[in-house]
Motif scaffolding. Structure first.
Motif, PDB file in Angstrom:
ATOM      1  N   LYS A  18       5.304  12.917  -0.665  1.00 39.21           N
ATOM      2  CA  LYS A  18       3.991  13.040  -1.026  1.00 39.21           C
ATOM      3  C   LYS A  18       3.644  12.271  -2.456  1.00 39.21           C
ATOM      4  N   ASP A  19       4.679  12.100  -3.085  1.00 36.86           N
ATOM      5  CA  ASP A  19       4.252  11.383  -4.241  1.00 36.86           C
ATOM      6  C   ASP A  19       3.685   9.795  -4.017  1.00 36.86           C
ATOM      7  N   ALA A  20       2.864   9.472  -4.751  1.00 39.81           N
ATOM      8  CA  ALA A  20       2.029   8.172  -4.542  1.00 39.81           C
ATOM      9  C   ALA A  20       2.471   7.205  -5.584  1.00 39.81           C
ATOM     10  N   PHE A  21       3.143   6.058  -5.514  1.00 39.06           N
ATOM     11  CA  PHE A  21       3.687   5.172  -6.284  1.00 39.06           C
ATOM     12  C   PHE A  21       2.879   3.881  -5.886  1.00 39.06           C
ATOM     13  N   TYR A  22       2.344   3.518  -4.983  1.00 43.54           N
ATOM     14  CA  TYR A  22       1.857   2.174  -4.342  1.00 43.54           C
ATOM     15  C   TYR A  22       0.342   2.390  -4.450  1.00 43.54           C
ATOM     16  N   HIS A  23      -0.241   1.078  -5.033  1.00 34.84           N
ATOM     17  CA  HIS A  23      -1.582   1.298  -5.367  1.00 34.84           C
ATOM     18  C   HIS A  23      -2.275  -0.039  -4.492  1.00 34.84           C
ATOM     19  N   TYR A  24      -3.021   0.315  -3.538  1.00 36.22           N
ATOM     20  CA  TYR A  24      -3.649  -0.490  -2.480  1.00 36.22           C
ATOM     21  C   TYR A  24      -4.957  -0.872  -2.685  1.00 36.22           C
ATOM     22  N   ARG A  25      -5.120  -2.009  -2.762  1.00 34.11           N
ATOM     23  CA  ARG A  25      -6.438  -2.759  -3.249  1.00 34.11           C
ATOM     24  C   ARG A  25      -7.325  -2.753  -1.979  1.00 34.11           C
ATOM     25  N   VAL A  26      -8.631  -1.930  -1.965  1.00 40.36           N
ATOM     26  CA  VAL A  26      -9.176  -2.153  -0.678  1.00 40.36           C
ATOM     27  C   VAL A  26     -10.408  -2.929  -0.530  1.00 40.36           C
ATOM     28  N   ASP A  27     -10.741  -3.803  -1.798  1.00 38.09           N
ATOM     29  CA  ASP A  27     -11.738  -4.766  -1.777  1.00 38.09           C
ATOM     30  C   ASP A  27     -11.493  -6.170  -1.607  1.00 38.09           C
ATOM     31  N   GLN A  28     -10.225  -6.255  -1.448  1.00 41.28           N
ATOM     32  CA  GLN A  28      -9.711  -7.868  -1.367  1.00 41.28           C
ATOM     33  C   GLN A  28      -9.865  -8.211   0.112  1.00 41.28           C
ATOM     34  N   LEU A  76       5.768  -5.655  -0.481  1.00 44.89           N
ATOM     35  CA  LEU A  76       4.503  -5.403  -1.479  1.00 44.89           C
ATOM     36  C   LEU A  76       3.659  -6.562  -1.310  1.00 44.89           C
ATOM     37  N   GLU A  77       2.273  -6.048  -0.815  1.00 42.27           N
ATOM     38  CA  GLU A  77       1.154  -7.245  -0.892  1.00 42.27           C
ATOM     39  C   GLU A  77       0.855  -7.685  -2.125  1.00 42.27           C
ATOM     40  N   SER A  78       0.540  -8.872  -2.097  1.00 47.57           N
ATOM     41  CA  SER A  78       0.233  -9.819  -3.314  1.00 47.57           C
ATOM     42  C   SER A  78      -0.736  -9.489  -4.293  1.00 47.57           C
ATOM     43  N   ASP A  79      -1.651  -8.773  -3.662  1.00 46.28           N
ATOM     44  CA  ASP A  79      -2.650  -8.083  -4.535  1.00 46.28           C
ATOM     45  C   ASP A  79      -2.702  -6.616  -4.738  1.00 46.28           C
ATOM     46  N   ASP A  80      -1.758  -6.006  -4.538  1.00 47.58           N
ATOM     47  CA  ASP A  80      -1.364  -4.896  -4.823  1.00 47.58           C
ATOM     48  C   ASP A  80      -0.379  -4.787  -6.047  1.00 47.58           C
ATOM     49  N   PHE A  81      -0.251  -3.322  -6.416  1.00 43.37           N
ATOM     50  CA  PHE A  81       0.837  -3.302  -7.436  1.00 43.37           C
ATOM     51  C   PHE A  81       1.676  -1.850  -7.305  1.00 43.37           C
ATOM     52  N   VAL A  82       2.853  -1.476  -8.120  1.00 36.57           N
ATOM     53  CA  VAL A  82       3.449  -0.442  -7.718  1.00 36.57           C
ATOM     54  C   VAL A  82       3.969   0.365  -9.021  1.00 36.57           C
ATOM     55  N   ASP A  83       3.958   1.565  -9.026  1.00 35.40           N
ATOM     56  CA  ASP A  83       4.533   2.019 -10.404  1.00 35.40           C
ATOM     57  C   ASP A  83       6.027   1.724 -10.659  1.00 35.40           C
ATOM     58  N   SER A  84       6.589   1.719 -11.780  1.00 35.27           N
ATOM     59  CA  SER A  84       7.772   1.129 -12.256  1.00 35.27           C
ATOM     60  C   SER A  84       8.743   2.083 -11.682  1.00 35.27           C
ATOM     61  N   ASN A  85       8.635   3.389 -11.193  1.00 32.07           N
ATOM     62  CA  ASN A  85       9.803   4.039 -10.690  1.00 32.07           C
ATOM     63  C   ASN A  85       9.722   4.291  -9.253  1.00 32.07           C
ATOM     64  N   TRP A 109       3.708  -0.923   3.534  1.00 33.12           N
ATOM     65  CA  TRP A 109       4.339  -1.215   2.169  1.00 33.12           C
ATOM     66  C   TRP A 109       4.683   0.202   1.329  1.00 33.12           C
ATOM     67  N   THR A 110       4.488   1.467   2.077  1.00 39.91           N
ATOM     68  CA  THR A 110       4.802   2.616   1.101  1.00 39.91           C
ATOM     69  C   THR A 110       6.314   2.854   1.581  1.00 39.91           C
ATOM     70  N   CYS A 111       6.845   1.870   2.245  1.00 44.48           N
ATOM     71  CA  CYS A 111       8.404   2.457   2.909  1.00 44.48           C
ATOM     72  C   CYS A 111       9.212   1.555   2.253  1.00 44.48           C
ATOM     73  N   ILE A 151      14.208   5.091   7.254  1.00 43.56           N
ATOM     74  CA  ILE A 151      12.931   4.982   6.727  1.00 43.56           C
ATOM     75  C   ILE A 151      12.513   6.067   5.755  1.00 43.56           C
ATOM     76  N   ILE A 152      12.271   5.660   4.628  1.00 38.83           N
ATOM     77  CA  ILE A 152      11.544   6.560   3.982  1.00 38.83           C
ATOM     78  C   ILE A 152      10.018   6.203   3.498  1.00 38.83           C
ATOM     79  N   LYS A 153       9.010   6.896   3.553  1.00 41.75           N
ATOM     80  CA  LYS A 153       7.658   6.632   3.250  1.00 41.75           C
ATOM     81  C   LYS A 153       7.139   7.507   2.453  1.00 41.75           C
ATOM     82  N   SER A 154       6.175   7.119   1.716  1.00 35.35           N
ATOM     83  CA  SER A 154       5.508   7.882   0.473  1.00 35.35           C
ATOM     84  C   SER A 154       4.008   7.764   0.827  1.00 35.35           C
ATOM     85  N   ALA A 155       3.200   8.630   0.011  1.00 32.83           N
ATOM     86  CA  ALA A 155       1.728   8.321   0.071  1.00 32.83           C
ATOM     87  C   ALA A 155       1.248   7.199  -0.973  1.00 32.83           C
ATOM     88  N   TYR A 156       0.098   7.025  -0.887  1.00 30.59           N
ATOM     89  CA  TYR A 156      -0.389   5.735  -1.608  1.00 30.59           C
ATOM     90  C   TYR A 156      -1.693   6.036  -2.529  1.00 30.59           C
TER      91      TYR A 156
END
Length: 349
Positions: free
Chosen positions: A202-212, A89-98, A158-160, A114-119
């Motif tokens: 295809k579920d997206a749980f990871y929120h990736y910050r693109v402006d940092q 988990l990147e320190s400027d991002d966050f993830v859904d609780s589930n 970080w989606t894995c 490996i299991i990988k999801s969308a973001y």
């Protein structure tokens, strides 16, 4: 034994750190540990870590007095992890609780490496810029040769969830580079290539910050890093004797995207550096895209047209200079040239 170990490398992210840690600690999956790597962080960040470690027994802190690089930080996290699966988990991002519960249960169903999801990509001005996913059957377990288009996309390590025993038994770790980033490319390619069982959701749980932006990276490093990262990947493929055309074609698509980004961002003062980097990237790409019929048809059509031939003939310096007064035409070129619908093809060995 923990089901998942969440590794958070921390450096220069105090503005977002609390939200990140909260999202890790508050997972619906209870059997987790959160390993925070204090990678030469500021006093404020260290105080945040101490405060949360007092509140939650799930948090483990590893301290580096000075920044030792992203790769070294995550490697230390992997070494100390006790979870069955590992998440980054990147320190400027966050993830859904589930996220951890959902991915862990899915991973256990088929015992995947490996299991990988969308973001979801976002910035300060938008809750959601775009959803990054792939058109892959969620119930299928596969090897990367079946879906090499993974390599045309962002590594998004970080989606894995990675099975820890899989990483350890195959000696899969990050390159401990002295510079500041891009070691995720090599890790992503190595882990996906060596995995015998991969699953995608295809579920997206990871929120990736693109402006940092990474403030420790210089302008010149920012131009050079794409080539260094790509070279590491190609060296690994050569060492392993990988010849799958689909893999090289999709890597080439990503390398074209790097070329576009360098041309867009390069100032006059760094044209010589950019020209060298782009020529090196062209050498790595080689003839990989020439197996793609749509790309070859497009290349033949535009090759002799005014501005376009400068790029295709590798006259990078002239192209970058002309960029400043042909923005509309250049924008049109890059949209066509780098459009995944135009270039992506699933080749096979």
């Amino acid at each position: 034994m923990y089901k998942v170990s969440i590794i958070i490398p921390i450096y220069n992210a105090q503005k977002y750190l609390e939200k990140c840690i909260k999202s890790a600690v508050n997972q619906t999956l209870k059997e987790i540990e959160v390993i925070c790597i204090n990678n030469g962080s500021s006093d404020i960040e260290q105080n945040i870590l101490k405060e949360y470690s007092r509140k939650s027994p799930k948090i483990k802190i590893i301290n580096f007095e000075i920044n030792q690089g992203y790769g070294k930080a995550v490697n230390e996290g992997i070494k100390s992890a006790q979870g069955e699966y590992i998440s980054i988990l990147e320190s400027d991002d966050f993830v859904d609780s589930n996220m951890m519960e959902f991915l862990y249960n899915k991973a256990k169903e088929n015992d995947v490496d490996i299991i990988k999801s969308a973001y979801i990509a976002f910035n300060e001005y938008s809750e959601k810029l775009y959803l990054n996913d792939l058109d892959i059957d969620e119930n299928k377990v596969f090897k990367i040769n079946e879906y090499p288009e993974f390599f045309s996309k962002h590594p998004s390590i970080w989606t894995c969830l990675y099975k820890r025993s899989f990483l350890i038994s195959n000696d899969i770790c990050f390159i401990e580079a002295e510079d500041t980033g891009w070691v995720d490319n090599h890790f992503s390619v190595k882990s996906l290539l060596m995995a015998k069982k991969i699953q995608y959701v295809k579920d997206a749980f990871y929120h990736y910050r693109v402006d940092q932006q990474d403030s420790s990276s210089t302008l010149r490093e920012g131009l050079v890093l794409p080539y260094k990262a790509s070279l590491q990947v190609h060296n690994f493929l050569n060492e392993k004797g990988i010849e799958n055309k689909g893999i090289y074609t999709n890597l080439a698509i990503r390398e074209w995207a790097y070329i576009k980004d360098i041309i867009n961002k390069c100032p006059y003062s760094e044209i010589s550096c950019a020209q060298d980097v782009i020529k090196n990237l062209f050498d790595l790409i080689g003839d990989s895209l020439n197996d793609n019929k749509k790309f070859m048809k497009f290349k033949k059509k535009i090759y002799k047209k005014s501005i376009y031939y400068l790029l295709l003939k590798r006259d990078i310096k002239s192209f970058i200079k002309k960029r400043f007064y042909i923005k509309i035409r250049y924008s049109s070129l890059t949209r066509y040239l780098l459009c995944s619908r135009l270039l992506v093809g699933r080749g096979r060995k």
